[in-house]
Design an enzyme around this catalytic site. Structure first.
Site, PDB file in Angstrom:
ATOM      1  CG  ASP A 185      43.922  39.269  29.745  1.00 50.17           C
ATOM      2  OD1 ASP A 185      45.049  38.729  29.298  1.00 50.17           O
ATOM      3  OD2 ASP A 185      43.533  38.944  30.743  1.00 50.17           O
ATOM      4  CG  ASP A 195      44.836  32.801  31.571  1.00 51.34           C
ATOM      5  OD1 ASP A 195      44.201  31.652  31.825  1.00 51.34           O
ATOM      6  OD2 ASP A 195      45.832  32.949  30.570  1.00 51.34           O
ATOM      7  CG  ASP A 206      42.745  39.248  34.583  1.00 56.55           C
ATOM      8  OD1 ASP A 206      43.309  39.279  33.506  1.00 56.55           O
ATOM      9  OD2 ASP A 206      42.833  38.634  35.268  1.00 56.55           O
TER      10      ASP A 206
HETATM   11  O1  LIG Z   1      47.566  37.774  29.313  1.00 56.48           O
HETATM   12  P1  LIG Z   1      46.745  36.530  29.964  1.00 56.48           P
HETATM   13  O2  LIG Z   1      46.269  35.901  28.947  1.00 56.48           O
HETATM   14  O3  LIG Z   1      46.094  37.069  31.044  1.00 56.48           O
HETATM   15  O4  LIG Z   1      47.596  35.702  30.621  1.00 56.48           O
HETATM   16  C1  LIG Z   1      48.275  35.583  31.858  1.00 56.48           C
HETATM   17  C2  LIG Z   1      48.869  34.600  32.506  1.00 56.48           C
HETATM   18  O5  LIG Z   1      47.588  33.641  32.386  1.00 56.48           O
HETATM   19  C3  LIG Z   1      47.802  32.339  33.158  1.00 56.48           C
HETATM   20  O6  LIG Z   1      47.776  32.436  34.584  1.00 56.48           O
HETATM   21  C4  LIG Z   1      46.861  32.973  35.205  1.00 56.48           C
HETATM   22  O7  LIG Z   1      45.750  32.124  35.028  1.00 56.48           O
HETATM   23  C5  LIG Z   1      46.017  30.955  35.434  1.00 56.48           C
HETATM   24  C6  LIG Z   1      44.663  30.080  35.093  1.00 56.48           C
HETATM   25  O8  LIG Z   1      43.549  30.590  35.407  1.00 56.48           O
HETATM   26  C7  LIG Z   1      45.990  30.784  37.078  1.00 56.48           C
HETATM   27  O9  LIG Z   1      46.488  29.587  37.337  1.00 56.48           O
HETATM   28  C8  LIG Z   1      47.547  31.601  37.271  1.00 56.48           C
HETATM   29  O10 LIG Z   1      47.550  31.815  38.579  1.00 56.48           O
HETATM   30  C9  LIG Z   1      47.256  33.130  36.657  1.00 56.48           C
HETATM   31  O11 LIG Z   1      48.422  33.769  36.606  1.00 56.48           O
HETATM   32  C10 LIG Z   1      49.021  31.696  32.364  1.00 56.48           C
HETATM   33  O12 LIG Z   1      49.161  30.405  32.830  1.00 56.48           O
HETATM   34  C11 LIG Z   1      50.321  32.456  32.429  1.00 56.48           C
HETATM   35  O13 LIG Z   1      51.171  31.944  31.723  1.00 56.48           O
HETATM   36  C12 LIG Z   1      49.880  33.691  31.561  1.00 56.48           C
HETATM   37  O14 LIG Z   1      50.920  34.675  31.665  1.00 56.48           O
END
Ligand SMILES: O=P(O)(O)OC[C@H]1O[C@H](O[C@H]2O[C@H](CO)[C@@H](O)[C@H](O)[C@H]2O)[C@H](O)[C@@H](O)[C@@H]1O
Length: 397
Positions: A132, A134, A335
């Site tokens: 993954d 983020d 995560d």
């Molecule tokens: O599937 P992933 O790669 O884990 O993406 C899931 C979401 O990740 C991002 O949002 C998350 O991370 C951001 C930066 O650290 C944080 O600000 C936010 O609160 C988290 O939800 C991304 O911006 C999303 O669009 C993704 O869906």
């Protein structure tokens, strides 16, 4: 081989009791998300039931137990630990939190501590790595546009990919996650697996009706598997509507991920969370073919098709020629709630390993845990190093 509870993979982790999370309940309540949006039974682990379906005609209600579980899940969607403990008004010292984390690790042991066991299980098998983005490769930060992975992490991923097929599966758009990771040797799946890029030689994808030909960032011909293609314009329309609707909510941020769109509420004052939730639900009333899921302080809108990160893992394994389950040991590190679909598939079909990245106790379908991105980096470095040594010593060629 041990998995989670210290017993054999088959079955035992499911016998463990769930860790309830009252903070999630409060969060969803604050978001004003209605219980009738949540059609799934809440008796199981919260992650596996985290999909909200937008009801066709039923009126929205907020008052049954199911919505509470959903609210709980939303609330607990983001460390740091101290903040979470404050949010749920639990007066605990960090010692108590440490004890809770250590007890949780009995069920979800550290993948670093169990590294040798994992490698023993991989003997005579092809390890395939799924990551993954983020919260796994990059730490969670307030601004999604600034979620960069470190160069050290990039080189750890690149080294792993020298020895094992490696794929990134992200909720972000495929282009965006490619831009952030920047390693052409990996496979990429964006929009929660609804946009998968594969080499053009891949016949499985070529023969699929959801597949189109395109060129990658280097101008090379590739196959794109996009099972939600027909939702493209609908998602774009919803994205624009959500931008307009939330423009006056300070801190709200809407992202367009091509086959899904999301609304971040991390930087919104908590007293306005319910407004964010209500706006999103309101918009979705006009789109019965879309559904709502949530991640870490983010509400995600996606097509109601039978596709998720778990399906993407299966598709990639089949496409890469690992349909025969006994030949492969897939490892997925993530995560987020959306990663639970992948953990479930790995456990069920492949005897693979889900590794949950979390600094706080969470119920999960994963087998192992890592505390944060720095431990993810260590784990990846150990994988590459071990295989390098095996190849050097002729243990494996
Ligand atoms: O599937 P992933 O790669 O884990 O993406 C899931 C979401 O990740 C991002 O949002 C998350 O991370 C951001 C930066 O650290 C944080 O600000 C936010 O609160 C988290 O939800 C991304 O911006 C999303 O669009 C993704 O869906």
């Amino acid at each position: 081989m041990q998995c989670g509870s210290g017993d054999e993979i088959a079955g035992s982790p499911y016998l463990m009791e769930s860790i309830p999370s009252s903070s999630d309940k409060k969060t969803l309540k604050r978001l004003g998300i209605h219980s009738s949006l949540f059609p799934y039974s809440q008796s199981g682990p919260p992650f596996s039931t985290s999909v909200l379906s937008i009801p066709r005609k039923k009126p929205l209600k907020l008052d049954d137990g199911r919505s509470n579980s959903w609210l709980e899940a939303m609330r607990s969607s983001s460390p740091p630990r101290k903040k979470i403990l404050k949010e749920v008004n639990i007066d605990v010292s960090s010692d108590d939190a440490d004890v809770a984390y250590l007890s949780w690790m009995i069920k979800y042991p550290s993948a670093l501590n169990c590294f040798q066991q994992i490698m023993r299980q991989a003997r005579n098998k092809q390890i395939v790595i799924f990551l993954d983005y983020d919260g796994t490769l990059s730490p969670i930060v307030d601004d999604p546009d600034r979620a960069f992975m470190s160069n050290e992490m990039r080189s750890a991923v690149s080294n792993v990919a020298k020895y094992f097929p490696t794929a990134i599966i992200s909720g972000r758009s495929r282009d965006k996650v490619y831009e952030l990771v920047g390693l052409p040797e990996l496979y990429y799946a964006g929009s929660h697996g609804m946009d998968i890029m594969l080499p053009v030689e891949n016949t499985l994808a070529t023969n699929d009706a959801n597949c189109i030909k395109a060129t990658d960032q280097q101008g090379k011909e590739v196959n794109l598997f996009q099972p939600a293609r027909k939702f493209l314009s609908m998602i774009d329309e919803v994205f624009r509507t959500l931008v307009e609707k939330t423009k006056d909510i300070k801190g709200a941020k809407v992202e367009n991920h091509k086959f899904c769109t999301c609304v971040h509420y991390r930087n919104v004052d908590q007293k306005n969370w319910s407004v964010v939730g209500e706006y999103v639900v309101d918009v979705l009333k006009g789109y019965p073919r879309l559904r709502l899921t949530h991640g870490r302080k983010v509400l995600e809108v996606r097509p109601e098709i039978d596709w998720d990160k778990g399906k993407a893992v299966e598709f990639l394994l089949d496409s890469l020629g690992f349909s025969y389950h006994k030949d492969v040991l897939p490892i997925y590190i993530g995560d987020d709630r959306t990663d639970e679909d992948a953990f479930k598939v790995l456990r069920g079909k492949y005897n693979g390993y889900g590794i949950l990245v979390s600094a706080i106790p969470k119920e999960s379908k994963a087998c192992f845990s890592l505390k944060d991105t720095s431990q993810v980096k260590k784990f990846l470095e150990s994988l590459a190093k071990t295989r390098e040594v095996e190849e050097d010593t002729g243990e494996r060629s």
